[in-house]
Design an enzyme around this catalytic site. Structure first.
Site, short mmCIF file in Angstrom:
data_model
loop_
_atom_site.label_atom_id
_atom_site.label_comp_id
_atom_site.label_asym_id
_atom_site.label_seq_id
_atom_site.Cartn_x
_atom_site.Cartn_y
_atom_site.Cartn_z
CE LYS A 36 90.69 10.62 32.84
NZ LYS A 36 90.36 9.26 32.34
CB THR A 37 89.02 17.44 29.02
OG1 THR A 37 87.76 17.52 29.69
CG2 THR A 37 89.05 16.20 28.14
CE LYS B 83 83.94 32.59 37.18
NZ LYS B 83 83.98 33.67 38.21
CD GLU C 55 92.14 32.56 25.82
OE1 GLU C 55 93.30 32.82 25.54
OE2 GLU C 55 91.33 32.06 25.01
CB ILE D 2 91.48 24.53 18.69
CG1 ILE D 2 91.34 25.24 20.04
CG2 ILE D 2 90.65 25.26 17.64
CD1 ILE D 2 91.96 26.64 20.07
#
Lengths: 745, 335
Positions: free
Chosen positions: A640-641, A708, A712, A476
């Site tokens: 980077k992401t 992990k 969020e 997403i």
């Protein structure tokens, strides 16, 4: 910004593997598939919040050239998985998803009541404006405060003794009442909507009477497949769900929503492929939202700053037909070493559509309250807010009495504080100005539970040595394919350019949807395991070719070749291994899931945010001028992401803190902020330099990759850090989001 | 969007003749507002008369005034040398509006004719006297955080007599209201020149009318008269985010100063009334005086005595006052 990238010049991160197709417009999003014979559907939605439809006048709409049908409960097909319609219609028991075009009953304003299908979208939009719906209206209740007395324990929770949403208590409940220093306050967050830039869209195609393909914007192709198969009573494999590229979702795509069902029903009824794209205003009542939530916190400490008690109560709104539960009060049990803690969570059903998970669900809401209250208490104690948190650092999980699998929150605090220069902070509020503006520093902690779900991955090496890795996982936005490619490249010793990761198709091996920050921990682990298995097979095949590869643990792989040892100069390429064994390809499918470690350790991601704001003393305008965010999520897979994801979380947090507010006119039970002129999200000018740091230490207990979830915790706590900075700047505590100029002037 | 006819006239006369006798015809230039209104079903013109090819783009200074063609783009006007040097207040106001992309499409004429962003106006399911006369004002007793605090005939039972509580959304018009501006229009009865103060309307009667344009009339230019405000003018916009948001309150201030004293003063407010609200008495109150925060505070509070808050916008009384003080200080160059 530039400096930051240079600082990481040694970074070997991959660029987004799908970056080029996305920025050149060649990535195909759900609404963009060219399906022959496609027709267009547009929803007509209710303008009352409660009651029932008495008539639908559609003749004028049907007369518009190109219109194929006006579908409503009067003529919609029967969905086989739904119970037979009752005469007269009855309101559904709580726990029933909204059945679109099922009966004349209205549960909320904006509910789909009819749908026009036409040859072009323009024809359908025009005809939809001509459909006249009349209602028998009943008194609706949408006002949270006026109905707060009706809040109660969710039925779901009453039925389930082990529900995490049960009332909780450790120590003595009333302990915080009798502490030396105490804060009692109420915090409110308004309804906030995900509003990804790409609206939700679906193309539904019935390939045969019992065979369905949908191109649908969602966050879980497998779960959508299951839900659609169940609704239409089809074998799972007869339903294919494709969702390869997604223009943002933030939780809005976790469920199959009524509009998806509507398009599938229309396609079945008309025997034509049907496309449905939600209008921006429809996005406010079609795909969930972060629920309006009121929280009370009663928190107390000793004079020297040791936490004694926390009582955290939260009440969130839900619909009349479903219960949406989230982790609102749960962080108060876990984050700090506090002996006496009680939490209570209630739901308030209103005549609104059902809320859903939105980035950092529950925790972003709850941590706004808890971390604001911690800041208030630190101020009352005359303590530095960071020092106060360190003093109450939980060395083990105080809720479950288990050791952490790993926790480097202290390192996060230290690194963040150093980079932010937190030590320069003056304790007194309203003590620093810059060019006539009030400057404030604020910080907050972040945490989010670790989620790992069983995941399958298929890894294939082809004759030319290139690799295909497949899983029905999703992207997403965080760059799933890029991270998975990195994991595969590392395990197999293959250049990332020779690896293709495929996702977003329900025919691929089973994987969870993208939510709960679970993708890297779950699917990443499965990619690791599958690629390890493939490597083992390749090495075994190599051993059959030469004595050189028989030396037990010495064998290594790199550059797409197997070597006898680290120093070995000559290897044998994967391509040659396959060729030698007359194999066109070599394939493994592996599953990876949690084990007993879940009961031995408490697993969380942690982090913290440091924020600087400038506030105009005359106009009350708040601008965030600097952010340092630091996270402990175990190993970082692709810097980077990951960094982009952290930045995105902070941007979302700035919106949550300062702008986002879906306002409803309760006389009508209808939202009035249903476009981007009314519903503000941050623009570029609102976003300051955001520095991102990671502890990057593998958590060896959680999974094979030591990583992990990050999605969020990137947003959890940001709103509190901003509210705390605003207090520090102005001396004014705002406990109701968003912090707009009217609240400060 | 309902079907409509699209026309592209080559001359002003042809454009006006196309609109004649058809009250549902609309001129379209940048379309940054009209297209939105059409999509939401608020405007459903029978004819769209595309005036983009008419010779109305010129920006020039002649004699005692700056004349700006109605089709000059907001972005071009904001960076035009004559505007930046002679009327910096206008340039500032333009740059405070919308976004770069929109300013590249939006024209001066269109900016004058922007319709309110009141959410009741935008939702066909809700009452709105401006959209549907007689249906009631949704904002009255509703969500009115961004609505008006100054009304037609304030001090004379203003709110009670206002059938619409919406505010005008333009930044440019606030600046043009502060200084002397003429709107040049052409129509079936020939050319007319309307003072800016008389171009936009308050909402006492017929809130469906935003302007005093006659049927079929076309805005062809604006003329900003020369003034001595360039050194001491400032446009302050207060909004919910740093850019791309309509004003909660905005202030256009233009001062003429000499020898440490104010000799002429103009002030107009945005986001507070159905049209930009000119503070007429300010010149009398500041003339001949030395600028000070205390003076500005007194002057600001004086005007706010005639403001009246709705349920949701009491904050605007103080905010407007504060914004006036801040803008006056900046314009006067005091800290």
């Amino acid at each position: 910004m530039k400096k930051q990238l240079l600082d990481n010049a040694s970074d070997t991160s991959l660029d987004r593997v799908d970056g080029a197709v996305k920025v050149t417009g060649t990535a195909t999003y759900s609404a963009e598939y060219l399906v022959p014979g496609l027709v267009h559907a547009v929803l007509v939605t209710s303008t009352i919040a409660k009651g029932s439809i008495t008539a639908i006048e559609s003749r004028e709409a049907e007369a518009v050239p190109g219109v194929l049908a006006v579908i409503s409960h009067l003529n919609a097909i029967t969905v086989p998985g739904w119970p037979e319609r009752k005469q007269p219609a009855e309101r559904v028991p709580v726990g029933t998803a909204l059945r679109v075009f099922y009966d004349p009953l209205i549960y909320f304003d904006g509910q789909p009541v009819a749908m026009v299908v036409a040859g072009t979208r323009e024809q359908a939009v025009h005809a939809a404006s001509l459909v006249r719906v009349t209602y028998q209206q009943e008194t609706h209740q949408t006002h949270f405060e006026k109905n707060i007395g009706k809040a109660g324990v969710a039925l779901n929770v009453q039925r389930s003794k082990n529900s995490p949403f049960q009332d909780y208590q450790r120590g003595e409940a009333a302990k915080s009442e009798n502490t030396e220093v105490r804060i009692e306050a109420e915090y409110t967050i308004p309804t906030q909507h995900h509003q990804p830039l790409e609206p939700h869209a679906i193309i539904a195609v019935w390939e045969a009477d019992d065979k369905l393909t949908v191109y649908d914007k969602n966050q879980g192709v497998k779960s959508a497949q299951g839900q659609l198969a169940q609704a239409f009573k089809l074998p799972r494999e007869n339903v294919q769900v494709i969702s390869k590229y997604i223009g943002g979702a933030f939780g809005s795509g976790i469920r199959v929503w009524p509009h998806t069902m509507a398009a599938v029903m229309a396609a079945k009824q008309l025997k034509r492929p049907v496309k449905l794209v939600l209008g921006r205003e429809q996005m406010f009542t079609s795909v969930g939202y972060r629920p309006y939530t009121v929280q009370k916190i009663n928190i107390g400490a000793t004079k020297d700053g040791r936490l004694i008690g926390i009582v955290h109560e939260g009440t969130g709104q839900t619909s009349m037909y479903e219960e949406h539960l989230e982790r609102t009060v749960l962080a108060s049990r876990t984050l700090y070493a506090c002996p006496h803690v009680a939490t209570r969570y209630r739901l308030l059903p209103l005549d609104v559509n059902t809320p859903t998970w939105m980035r950092g669900p529950g925790d972003a809401t709850g941590m706004f309250a808890l971390e604001s209250a911690m800041d208030e208490l630190a101020f009352a104690l005359k303590m530095d807010p960071l020092e106060f948190r360190l003093k109450n650092y939980a060395e083990s999980d105080p809720e479950r009495n288990l050791p952490w699998s790993a926790k480097s929150l202290r390192e996060c605090y230290e690194l963040g504080a150093e980079k932010f220069r937190w030590n320069n902070r003056m304790q007194a509020p309203r003590s620093v100005t810059q060019n006539g503006l009030l400057m404030g520093y604020g910080m907050a902690s972040s945490l989010y539970g670790f989620h790992r779900h069983p995941s399958k991955v298929r890894a294939v090496i082809q004759a030319d040595g290139s690799v295909i890795v497949q899983s029905a996982t999703m992207d997403i936005g965080p760059g799933t394919g890029t991270a998975m490619t990195r994991i595969a490249a590392k395990v197999l010793g293959v250049n990332a350019k020779k690896i293709r990761f495929e996702l977003g198709h329900s025919a691929l091996p089973d994987a969870p949807g993208q939510n709960g920050s679970a993708t890297i921990p779950s699917v990443g682990s499965a990619v690791h395991v599958a690629c390890e298995a493939l490597k083992t097979r390749l090495v075994a095949l190599a051993r059959e070719m030469s004595e050189r590869f028989k030396s037990g643990g010495q064998v290594v792989v790199r550059n797409g070749q197997v070597y006898g040892s680290v120093d070995d100069k000559d290897g044998v390429s994967y391509a040659d291994i396959l060729k030698y064994h007359h194999l066109n390809e070599l394939e493994v499918t592996e599953e990876s899931k949690s084990g007993a470690e879940r009961d031995q350790y408490s697993m969380y991601s942690f982090g913290c945010h440091f924020v600087e704001v400038l506030v105009s003393p005359l106009t009350g305008e708040v601008r965030v001028t600097r952010v340092v965010t630091c996270a402990d999520v175990g190993a970082i897979i692709n810097y980077k992401t990951a960094r982009s994801q952290s930045i995105g979380g902070v941007v979302g947090g700035i919106g949550m803190a300062l702008m986002e507010h879906s306002e409803m006119d309760h006389r009508f039970g209808r939202y009035v902020t249903t476009d981007f002129a009314g519903y503000h999200i941050p623009v570029h000018a609102d976003i300051p330099p955001i520095e991102v740091y990671y502890i990057d230490k593998p958590d060896v207990h959680v999974n094979p990759i030591g990583s992990k979830g990050l999605g969020e915790i990137a947003i959890v706590g940001v709103a509190a850090a901003i509210a705390n900075a605003v207090f520090h700047a102005t001396g004014k505590r705002v406990r109701e989001l968003p912090i707009t100029p009217d609240k400060l002037v | 969007m309902k079907p409509f006819q699209y026309l592209r006239p080559k001359t002003i006369a042809e454009a006006i003749s196309m609109a004649a006798d058809d009250p549902e015809a609309r001129y379209i230039a940048g379309g940054t507002n009209l297209v939105d209104l059409m999509k939401r079903g608020i405007a459903s013109p029978t004819k769209l008369i595309d005036i983009n090819h008419l010779p109305l783009k010129k920006i020039e200074h002649r004699y005692d005034r700056l004349r700006i063609g109605a089709l000059a783009l907001n972005s071009e006007v904001a960076k035009h040398k004559a505007v930046v040097t002679r009327q910096p207040l206008l340039a500032q106001a333009l740059l405070a509006g919308a976004s770069g992309q929109l300013r590249n499409m939006a024209t001066v004429g269109g900016n004058l004719l922007q319709r309110t962003r009141c959410s009741y106006f935008y939702d066909l399911a809700l009452p709105c006297n401006k959209r549907k006369p007689g249906s009631g004002c949704g904002a009255e007793g509703g969500i009115n955080r961004t609505h008006a605090i100054f009304f037609a005939g304030n001090g004379f039972g203003g709110i009670e007599k206002s059938s619409c509580l919406a505010v005008h959304p333009s930044d440019m018009c606030v600046a043009l209201t502060a200084v002397d501006t003429v709107v040049v229009v052409n129509g079936p009865d020939g050319e007319r020149r309307i003072q800016m103060k008389d171009f936009l309307r308050l909402s006492t009667q017929q809130p469906e009318l935003d302007t005093n344009l006659g049927p079929g009339e076309l805005v062809t230019a604006i003329e900003v008269l020369d003034n001595a405000f360039a050194k001491h003018s400032h446009y302050l916009k207060v909004r919910d985010r740093a850019s791309y948001a309509f004003a909660l309150v905005s202030v256009a201030v233009a001062l003429q100063m000499d020898g440490g004293r104010i000799w002429d003063a103009r002030l107009a407010l945005g986001g507070v009334a159905h049209k930009p609200w000119r503070y007429w008495a300010i010149d009398l109150m500041l003339r001949g005086k030395a600028p000070s925060e205390q003076l500005f505070r007194e002057v600001a509070e004086h005007e706010m005595e005639s403001a009246k808050a709705l349920e949701g916008n009491a904050y605007k009384i103080k905010l407007t006052s504060n914004a006036m003080v801040a803008a006056l200080k900046t314009a006067a160059g005091i800290s």
